[in-house]
Design a protein around this motif. Structure first.
Motif, short mmCIF file in Angstrom:
data_model
loop_
_atom_site.label_atom_id
_atom_site.label_comp_id
_atom_site.label_asym_id
_atom_site.label_seq_id
_atom_site.Cartn_x
_atom_site.Cartn_y
_atom_site.Cartn_z
N PRO A 422 1.21 29.72 21.83
CA PRO A 422 1.43 29.52 23.27
C PRO A 422 2.81 28.94 23.58
O PRO A 422 3.33 29.12 24.67
CB PRO A 422 0.30 28.56 23.67
N GLU A 423 3.41 28.26 22.58
CA GLU A 423 4.71 27.64 22.81
C GLU A 423 5.80 28.69 23.08
O GLU A 423 6.88 28.37 23.59
CB GLU A 423 5.09 26.73 21.63
N LEU A 424 5.52 29.94 22.72
CA LEU A 424 6.54 30.98 22.88
C LEU A 424 6.76 31.38 24.34
O LEU A 424 7.72 32.07 24.66
CB LEU A 424 6.18 32.22 22.06
N ALA A 425 5.88 30.92 25.23
CA ALA A 425 6.07 31.25 26.65
C ALA A 425 7.31 30.56 27.20
O ALA A 425 7.85 30.97 28.23
CB ALA A 425 4.83 30.84 27.45
N LYS A 426 7.77 29.53 26.51
CA LYS A 426 8.94 28.79 26.98
C LYS A 426 9.98 28.69 25.86
O LYS A 426 9.64 28.85 24.69
CB LYS A 426 8.51 27.37 27.36
N PRO A 427 11.24 28.39 26.24
CA PRO A 427 12.24 28.16 25.18
C PRO A 427 11.85 26.93 24.35
O PRO A 427 10.99 26.15 24.78
CB PRO A 427 13.53 27.87 25.96
N SER A 428 12.49 26.74 23.19
CA SER A 428 12.14 25.59 22.35
C SER A 428 12.28 24.30 23.15
O SER A 428 13.18 24.17 23.97
CB SER A 428 13.02 25.47 21.12
N PRO A 429 11.39 23.35 22.89
CA PRO A 429 11.40 22.10 23.66
C PRO A 429 12.74 21.36 23.54
O PRO A 429 13.16 20.68 24.47
CB PRO A 429 10.28 21.28 23.03
N GLY A 430 13.43 21.52 22.41
CA GLY A 430 14.68 20.79 22.22
C GLY A 430 15.90 21.54 22.76
O GLY A 430 17.03 21.16 22.47
N LEU A 431 15.66 22.61 23.49
CA LEU A 431 16.80 23.46 23.86
C LEU A 431 17.78 22.75 24.80
O LEU A 431 18.99 22.86 24.63
CB LEU A 431 16.30 24.76 24.51
N SER A 432 17.24 21.99 25.75
CA SER A 432 18.11 21.38 26.75
C SER A 432 19.14 20.41 26.12
O SER A 432 20.34 20.56 26.34
CB SER A 432 17.26 20.70 27.82
N PRO A 433 18.70 19.42 25.32
CA PRO A 433 19.70 18.57 24.66
C PRO A 433 20.62 19.36 23.72
O PRO A 433 21.82 19.03 23.60
CB PRO A 433 18.86 17.57 23.86
N GLN A 434 20.07 20.41 23.12
CA GLN A 434 20.87 21.24 22.21
C GLN A 434 22.00 21.92 22.99
O GLN A 434 23.14 21.99 22.54
CB GLN A 434 19.94 22.29 21.60
N VAL A 435 21.66 22.41 24.18
CA VAL A 435 22.66 23.06 25.02
C VAL A 435 23.72 22.05 25.45
O VAL A 435 24.92 22.33 25.44
CB VAL A 435 21.98 23.71 26.26
N GLU A 436 23.27 20.84 25.79
CA GLU A 436 24.26 19.82 26.20
C GLU A 436 25.23 19.52 25.06
O GLU A 436 26.43 19.41 25.28
CB GLU A 436 23.54 18.55 26.62
N ARG A 437 24.69 19.41 23.86
CA ARG A 437 25.57 19.17 22.70
C ARG A 437 26.52 20.34 22.52
O ARG A 437 27.71 20.15 22.27
CB ARG A 437 24.73 18.99 21.42
N LEU A 438 25.99 21.54 22.69
CA LEU A 438 26.82 22.74 22.53
C LEU A 438 27.98 22.73 23.51
O LEU A 438 29.14 22.97 23.15
CB LEU A 438 25.94 23.98 22.75
N VAL A 439 27.68 22.41 24.77
CA VAL A 439 28.72 22.45 25.80
C VAL A 439 29.78 21.38 25.53
O VAL A 439 30.98 21.64 25.65
CB VAL A 439 28.09 22.29 27.21
N ARG A 440 29.31 20.21 25.12
CA ARG A 440 30.29 19.16 24.80
C ARG A 440 31.15 19.58 23.63
O ARG A 440 32.37 19.39 23.64
CB ARG A 440 29.57 17.84 24.47
N ALA A 441 30.55 20.18 22.64
CA ALA A 441 31.30 20.63 21.47
C ALA A 441 32.33 21.68 21.89
O ALA A 441 33.50 21.64 21.47
CB ALA A 441 30.35 21.22 20.43
N TRP A 442 31.91 22.56 22.75
CA TRP A 442 32.83 23.61 23.21
C TRP A 442 33.98 23.00 24.00
O TRP A 442 35.13 23.35 23.80
CB TRP A 442 32.07 24.62 24.08
N GLN A 443 33.66 22.06 24.86
CA GLN A 443 34.70 21.41 25.63
C GLN A 443 35.70 20.74 24.69
O GLN A 443 36.91 20.85 24.88
CB GLN A 443 34.06 20.37 26.55
N GLY A 444 35.19 20.10 23.66
CA GLY A 444 36.04 19.48 22.66
C GLY A 444 36.97 20.51 22.04
O GLY A 444 38.17 20.26 21.85
N GLU A 445 36.42 21.69 21.77
CA GLU A 445 37.25 22.74 21.16
C GLU A 445 38.32 23.23 22.13
O GLU A 445 39.42 23.57 21.73
CB GLU A 445 36.36 23.90 20.70
#
Ligand SMILES: Nc1nc2c(ncn2[C@@H]2O[C@H](COP(=O)(O)OP(=O)(O)OP(=O)(O)O)[C@@H](O)[C@H]2O)c(=O)[nH]1
Ligand SMILES: [Mg+2]
Length: 569
Positions: A422-445
């Motif tokens: 049933p968890e597949l109905a939604k993105p992974s629970p940790g996606l939001s913080p993961q995305v925030e880290r991704l964006v910060r990393a990209w900004q750093g780059e």
């Protein structure tokens, strides 16, 4: 099938097929699964219960299975033929729930072990009438000659489904099926389905028309014979047993079963006649194997096709998400709303931008003059950009998840996978913080990109005048700019926004370098988005891996069936 070498080759080909059939799995719940599982089980059963033991011991006693509708008088008939109460008969339907195998004492070793019907435990001793599922009762009788055993089976059309299943299993273990029916029931549908299967498989069949009112024999017998011809059993002998009163033991009078008993005795006593019956049934069973395997082959292909479609749905949803992220990066989406507001705030705090706008040609001096008071605060704009990029990535991941689950609900086999996950109905629970880290990393780059590009002394000084962060933010704005997705007044403002930032960057780095840096920033963000989405896709792929049949299953089954065909030919 005569020479030993031939038999050995046949046994090994049948064993090869058996292994493939046993190994075959049909985990996805598609339409063909349930019927194919049933025939897979029946196929394995017949191989273990009959074909392989018979091939390995061609001289084992002939097993005649007495089968038919409940209350037809099967147990009474068996008891009467052997002249002893080996199997309980009764008024309650169904009476026989576990099979009784009657054999000559000298044949005991053939049946006491698990050579045939290995899934049924052997029990001996008097029948207490208690139901003992999963067993076969062995009863000895000297009334039967060695070389022939009679098996009294539960009814084939029982309301008790376990009875039906065991009856079907026993019939496919028979060298000879003694089909018992009555004047009232001989046209019932269920027995005829089984008789057709017997005909298809070449099983030897004899018919006992039981409890026939003597005056009805002349009418019913030819009708039954015609039905047998129609259903592909033209040579099945018919024995009629007239309706009589049973004796005190519950047995039929000897003369009523005399013809049947004599026929069985003759068959048992004649090794050649026996081997003809055994050979016919065995050959029929072996010949049916490759055809019956093909149902499993088709079902295996269905599994594969269903898995491919489910996987494709994942890919389509996430490819589309990626496309929307890519478009969103260049169609101006990211320059709307909050970003625009923060940009105006940012511009508003620095007078120089207006001056730049009016006197572009002399912008350098103006900038230098204008930034005397220090660079304007960039935090608000930076945050708005981060939030915008994060929202773009998150919302498209969410859409991809819901698109995938929607497609899976429609596709064959998808619903049970979703029910398990049933968890597949939604993105992974940790996606939001993961995305925030991704964006910060990209900004750093991006900042790093600006720093590297601004290595020259002059350039460096100009970057420093704005602050590295501000220049980095300008680069993001430029990377995200295009008027494609904007409407009305926004076009002018957002277009102007990007243009302004672009002018500043071009003046510092040169227009070629700005184009390249913006492209690099975009490419890098898309790469990071791809990595992010890859781990999201992997959740769906993982759920499918759990229910995947081996990709070569259909091929292996086909190969083992053709190996068998080659040996039989
Ligand atoms: N009068 C008369 N009764 C019979 C005859 N054959 C069977 N019966 C009775 O019919 C009932 C059913 O006979 P069974 O031999 O138990 O029938 P079956 O086919 O073994 O039934 P299941 O075990 O339930 O499948 C019993 O009460 C028997 O006594 C017959 O030829 N004449
Ligand atoms: Mg019975």
């Amino acid at each position: 099938m005569s020479a030993d070498g031939d038999v050995e080759a046949l046994v090994s080909a049948v064993e090869g097929l058996r292994d493939e059939v046993e190994r075959a799995v049909l985990p996805l719940e598609v339409a063909s699964r349930a019927p194919a599982e049933t025939s897979r089980r029946q196929l394995l059963q017949q191989l273990d219960d009959y074909v392989l033991p018979r091939l390995r011991a061609i001289d084992a006693p002939l097993l005649a299975v007495v089968g038919g509708s409940t209350g037809a008088g099967k147990s009474t008939l068996v008891n009467s033929v052997v002249g002893a109460r080996v199997s309980r008969s009764g008024v309650l339907r169904p009476t026989t729930t576990s099979p009784v195998l009657v054999h000559h004492p000298a044949d005991r070793h053939w049946f006491a072990d698990t050579r045939i019907l290995p899934s049924l435990a052997r029990v001996t001793g008097q029948d207490t009438g208690e139901s003992q599922p999963g067993t076969v009762r062995l009863a000895e009788s000297t009334a039967l000659p060695p070389g022939m055993a009679l098996l009294d089976a539960p009814d084939i059309d029982s309301v008790v489904s376990a009875n039906r299943a065991i009856a079907t299993q026993l019939l496919s273990a028979a060298d000879l099926w003694l089909f018992v029916t009555t004047a009232a029931r001989y046209a019932d549908a269920v027995p005829w389905d089984l008789l057709r299967t017997a005909a298809d498989r070449g099983t030897a069949v004899a018919i006992v028309l039981d409890r026939i009112p003597p005056d009805a024999v002349a009418e019913i017998r030819p009708h039954l014979a015609a039905m047998l011809r129609e259903q592909g059993l033209p040579t099945a002998p018919i024995f009629t047993v007239p309706e009589t009163t049973l004796d005190a033991e519950g047995h039929l009078p000897p003369e009523a079963v005399e013809r049947l008993r004599a026929w069985l005795q003759a068959l048992a006593g004649d090794a050649r006649a026996r081997s003809i019956v055994v050979g016919q049934t065995l050959r029929g069973a072996v010949d049916s194997l490759s055809g019956r395997t093909s149902e499993l082959v088709v079902a295996s292909r269905d599994q594969h096709d269903a898995a491919v479609s489910l996987r494709r749905a994942v890919d389509e949803s996430f490819d589309e998400a990626r496309r929307r992220v890519s478009d969103g990066m260049t169609d101006g989406t990211l320059l709307r709303g909050e970003v625009l507001a923060r940009w105006q705030e940012f511009v508003g705090t620095g007078e120089f931008f207006r001056q730049i706008e009016t006197t572009i040609s002399r912008w350098r001096d103006k900038i230098t003059a204008a930034v005397k008071g220090g660079p304007p605060p960039a935090e608000g704009l930076g945050e708005a950009l981060q939030t915008g990029v994060a929202a773009l990535l998150l919302s498209n991941a969410e859409t991809a998840s819901s698109e995938t689950t929607r497609a899976w609900r429609r596709l064959p086999g998808g619903v049970p996978v979703l029910a398990r996950h049933p968890e597949l109905a939604k993105p992974s629970p940790g996606l939001s913080p993961q995305v925030e880290r991704l964006v910060r990393a990209w900004q750093g780059e991006v900042f790093e990109l600006v720093r590297t590009e601004g290595q020259g002394r002059r350039t460096n000084a100009r970057v420093a005048a704005y602050g590295l962060n501000a220049i980095g933010l300008f680069l993001m704005l430029v990377a995200f700019s295009s008027t494609g997705g904007l409407v009305g007044a926004e076009i002018g403002i957002a277009g102007g926004t990007a243009l302004l930032a672009q002018r500043v960057l071009e003046a510092i780095f040169g227009d070629q370098a700005v184009r390249e840096m913006a492209a690099k920033a975009r490419v890098r963000l898309l790469e990071l988005a791809d990595e992010l989405y890859a781990s999201e896709r992997a959740r769906y792929a993982g759920a499918l891996d759990e229910v995947a049949a081996p990709p070569d299953q259909a091929q292996r089954l086909t190969a083992s069936a053709s190996r068998l065909r080659a040996v039989v030919r």
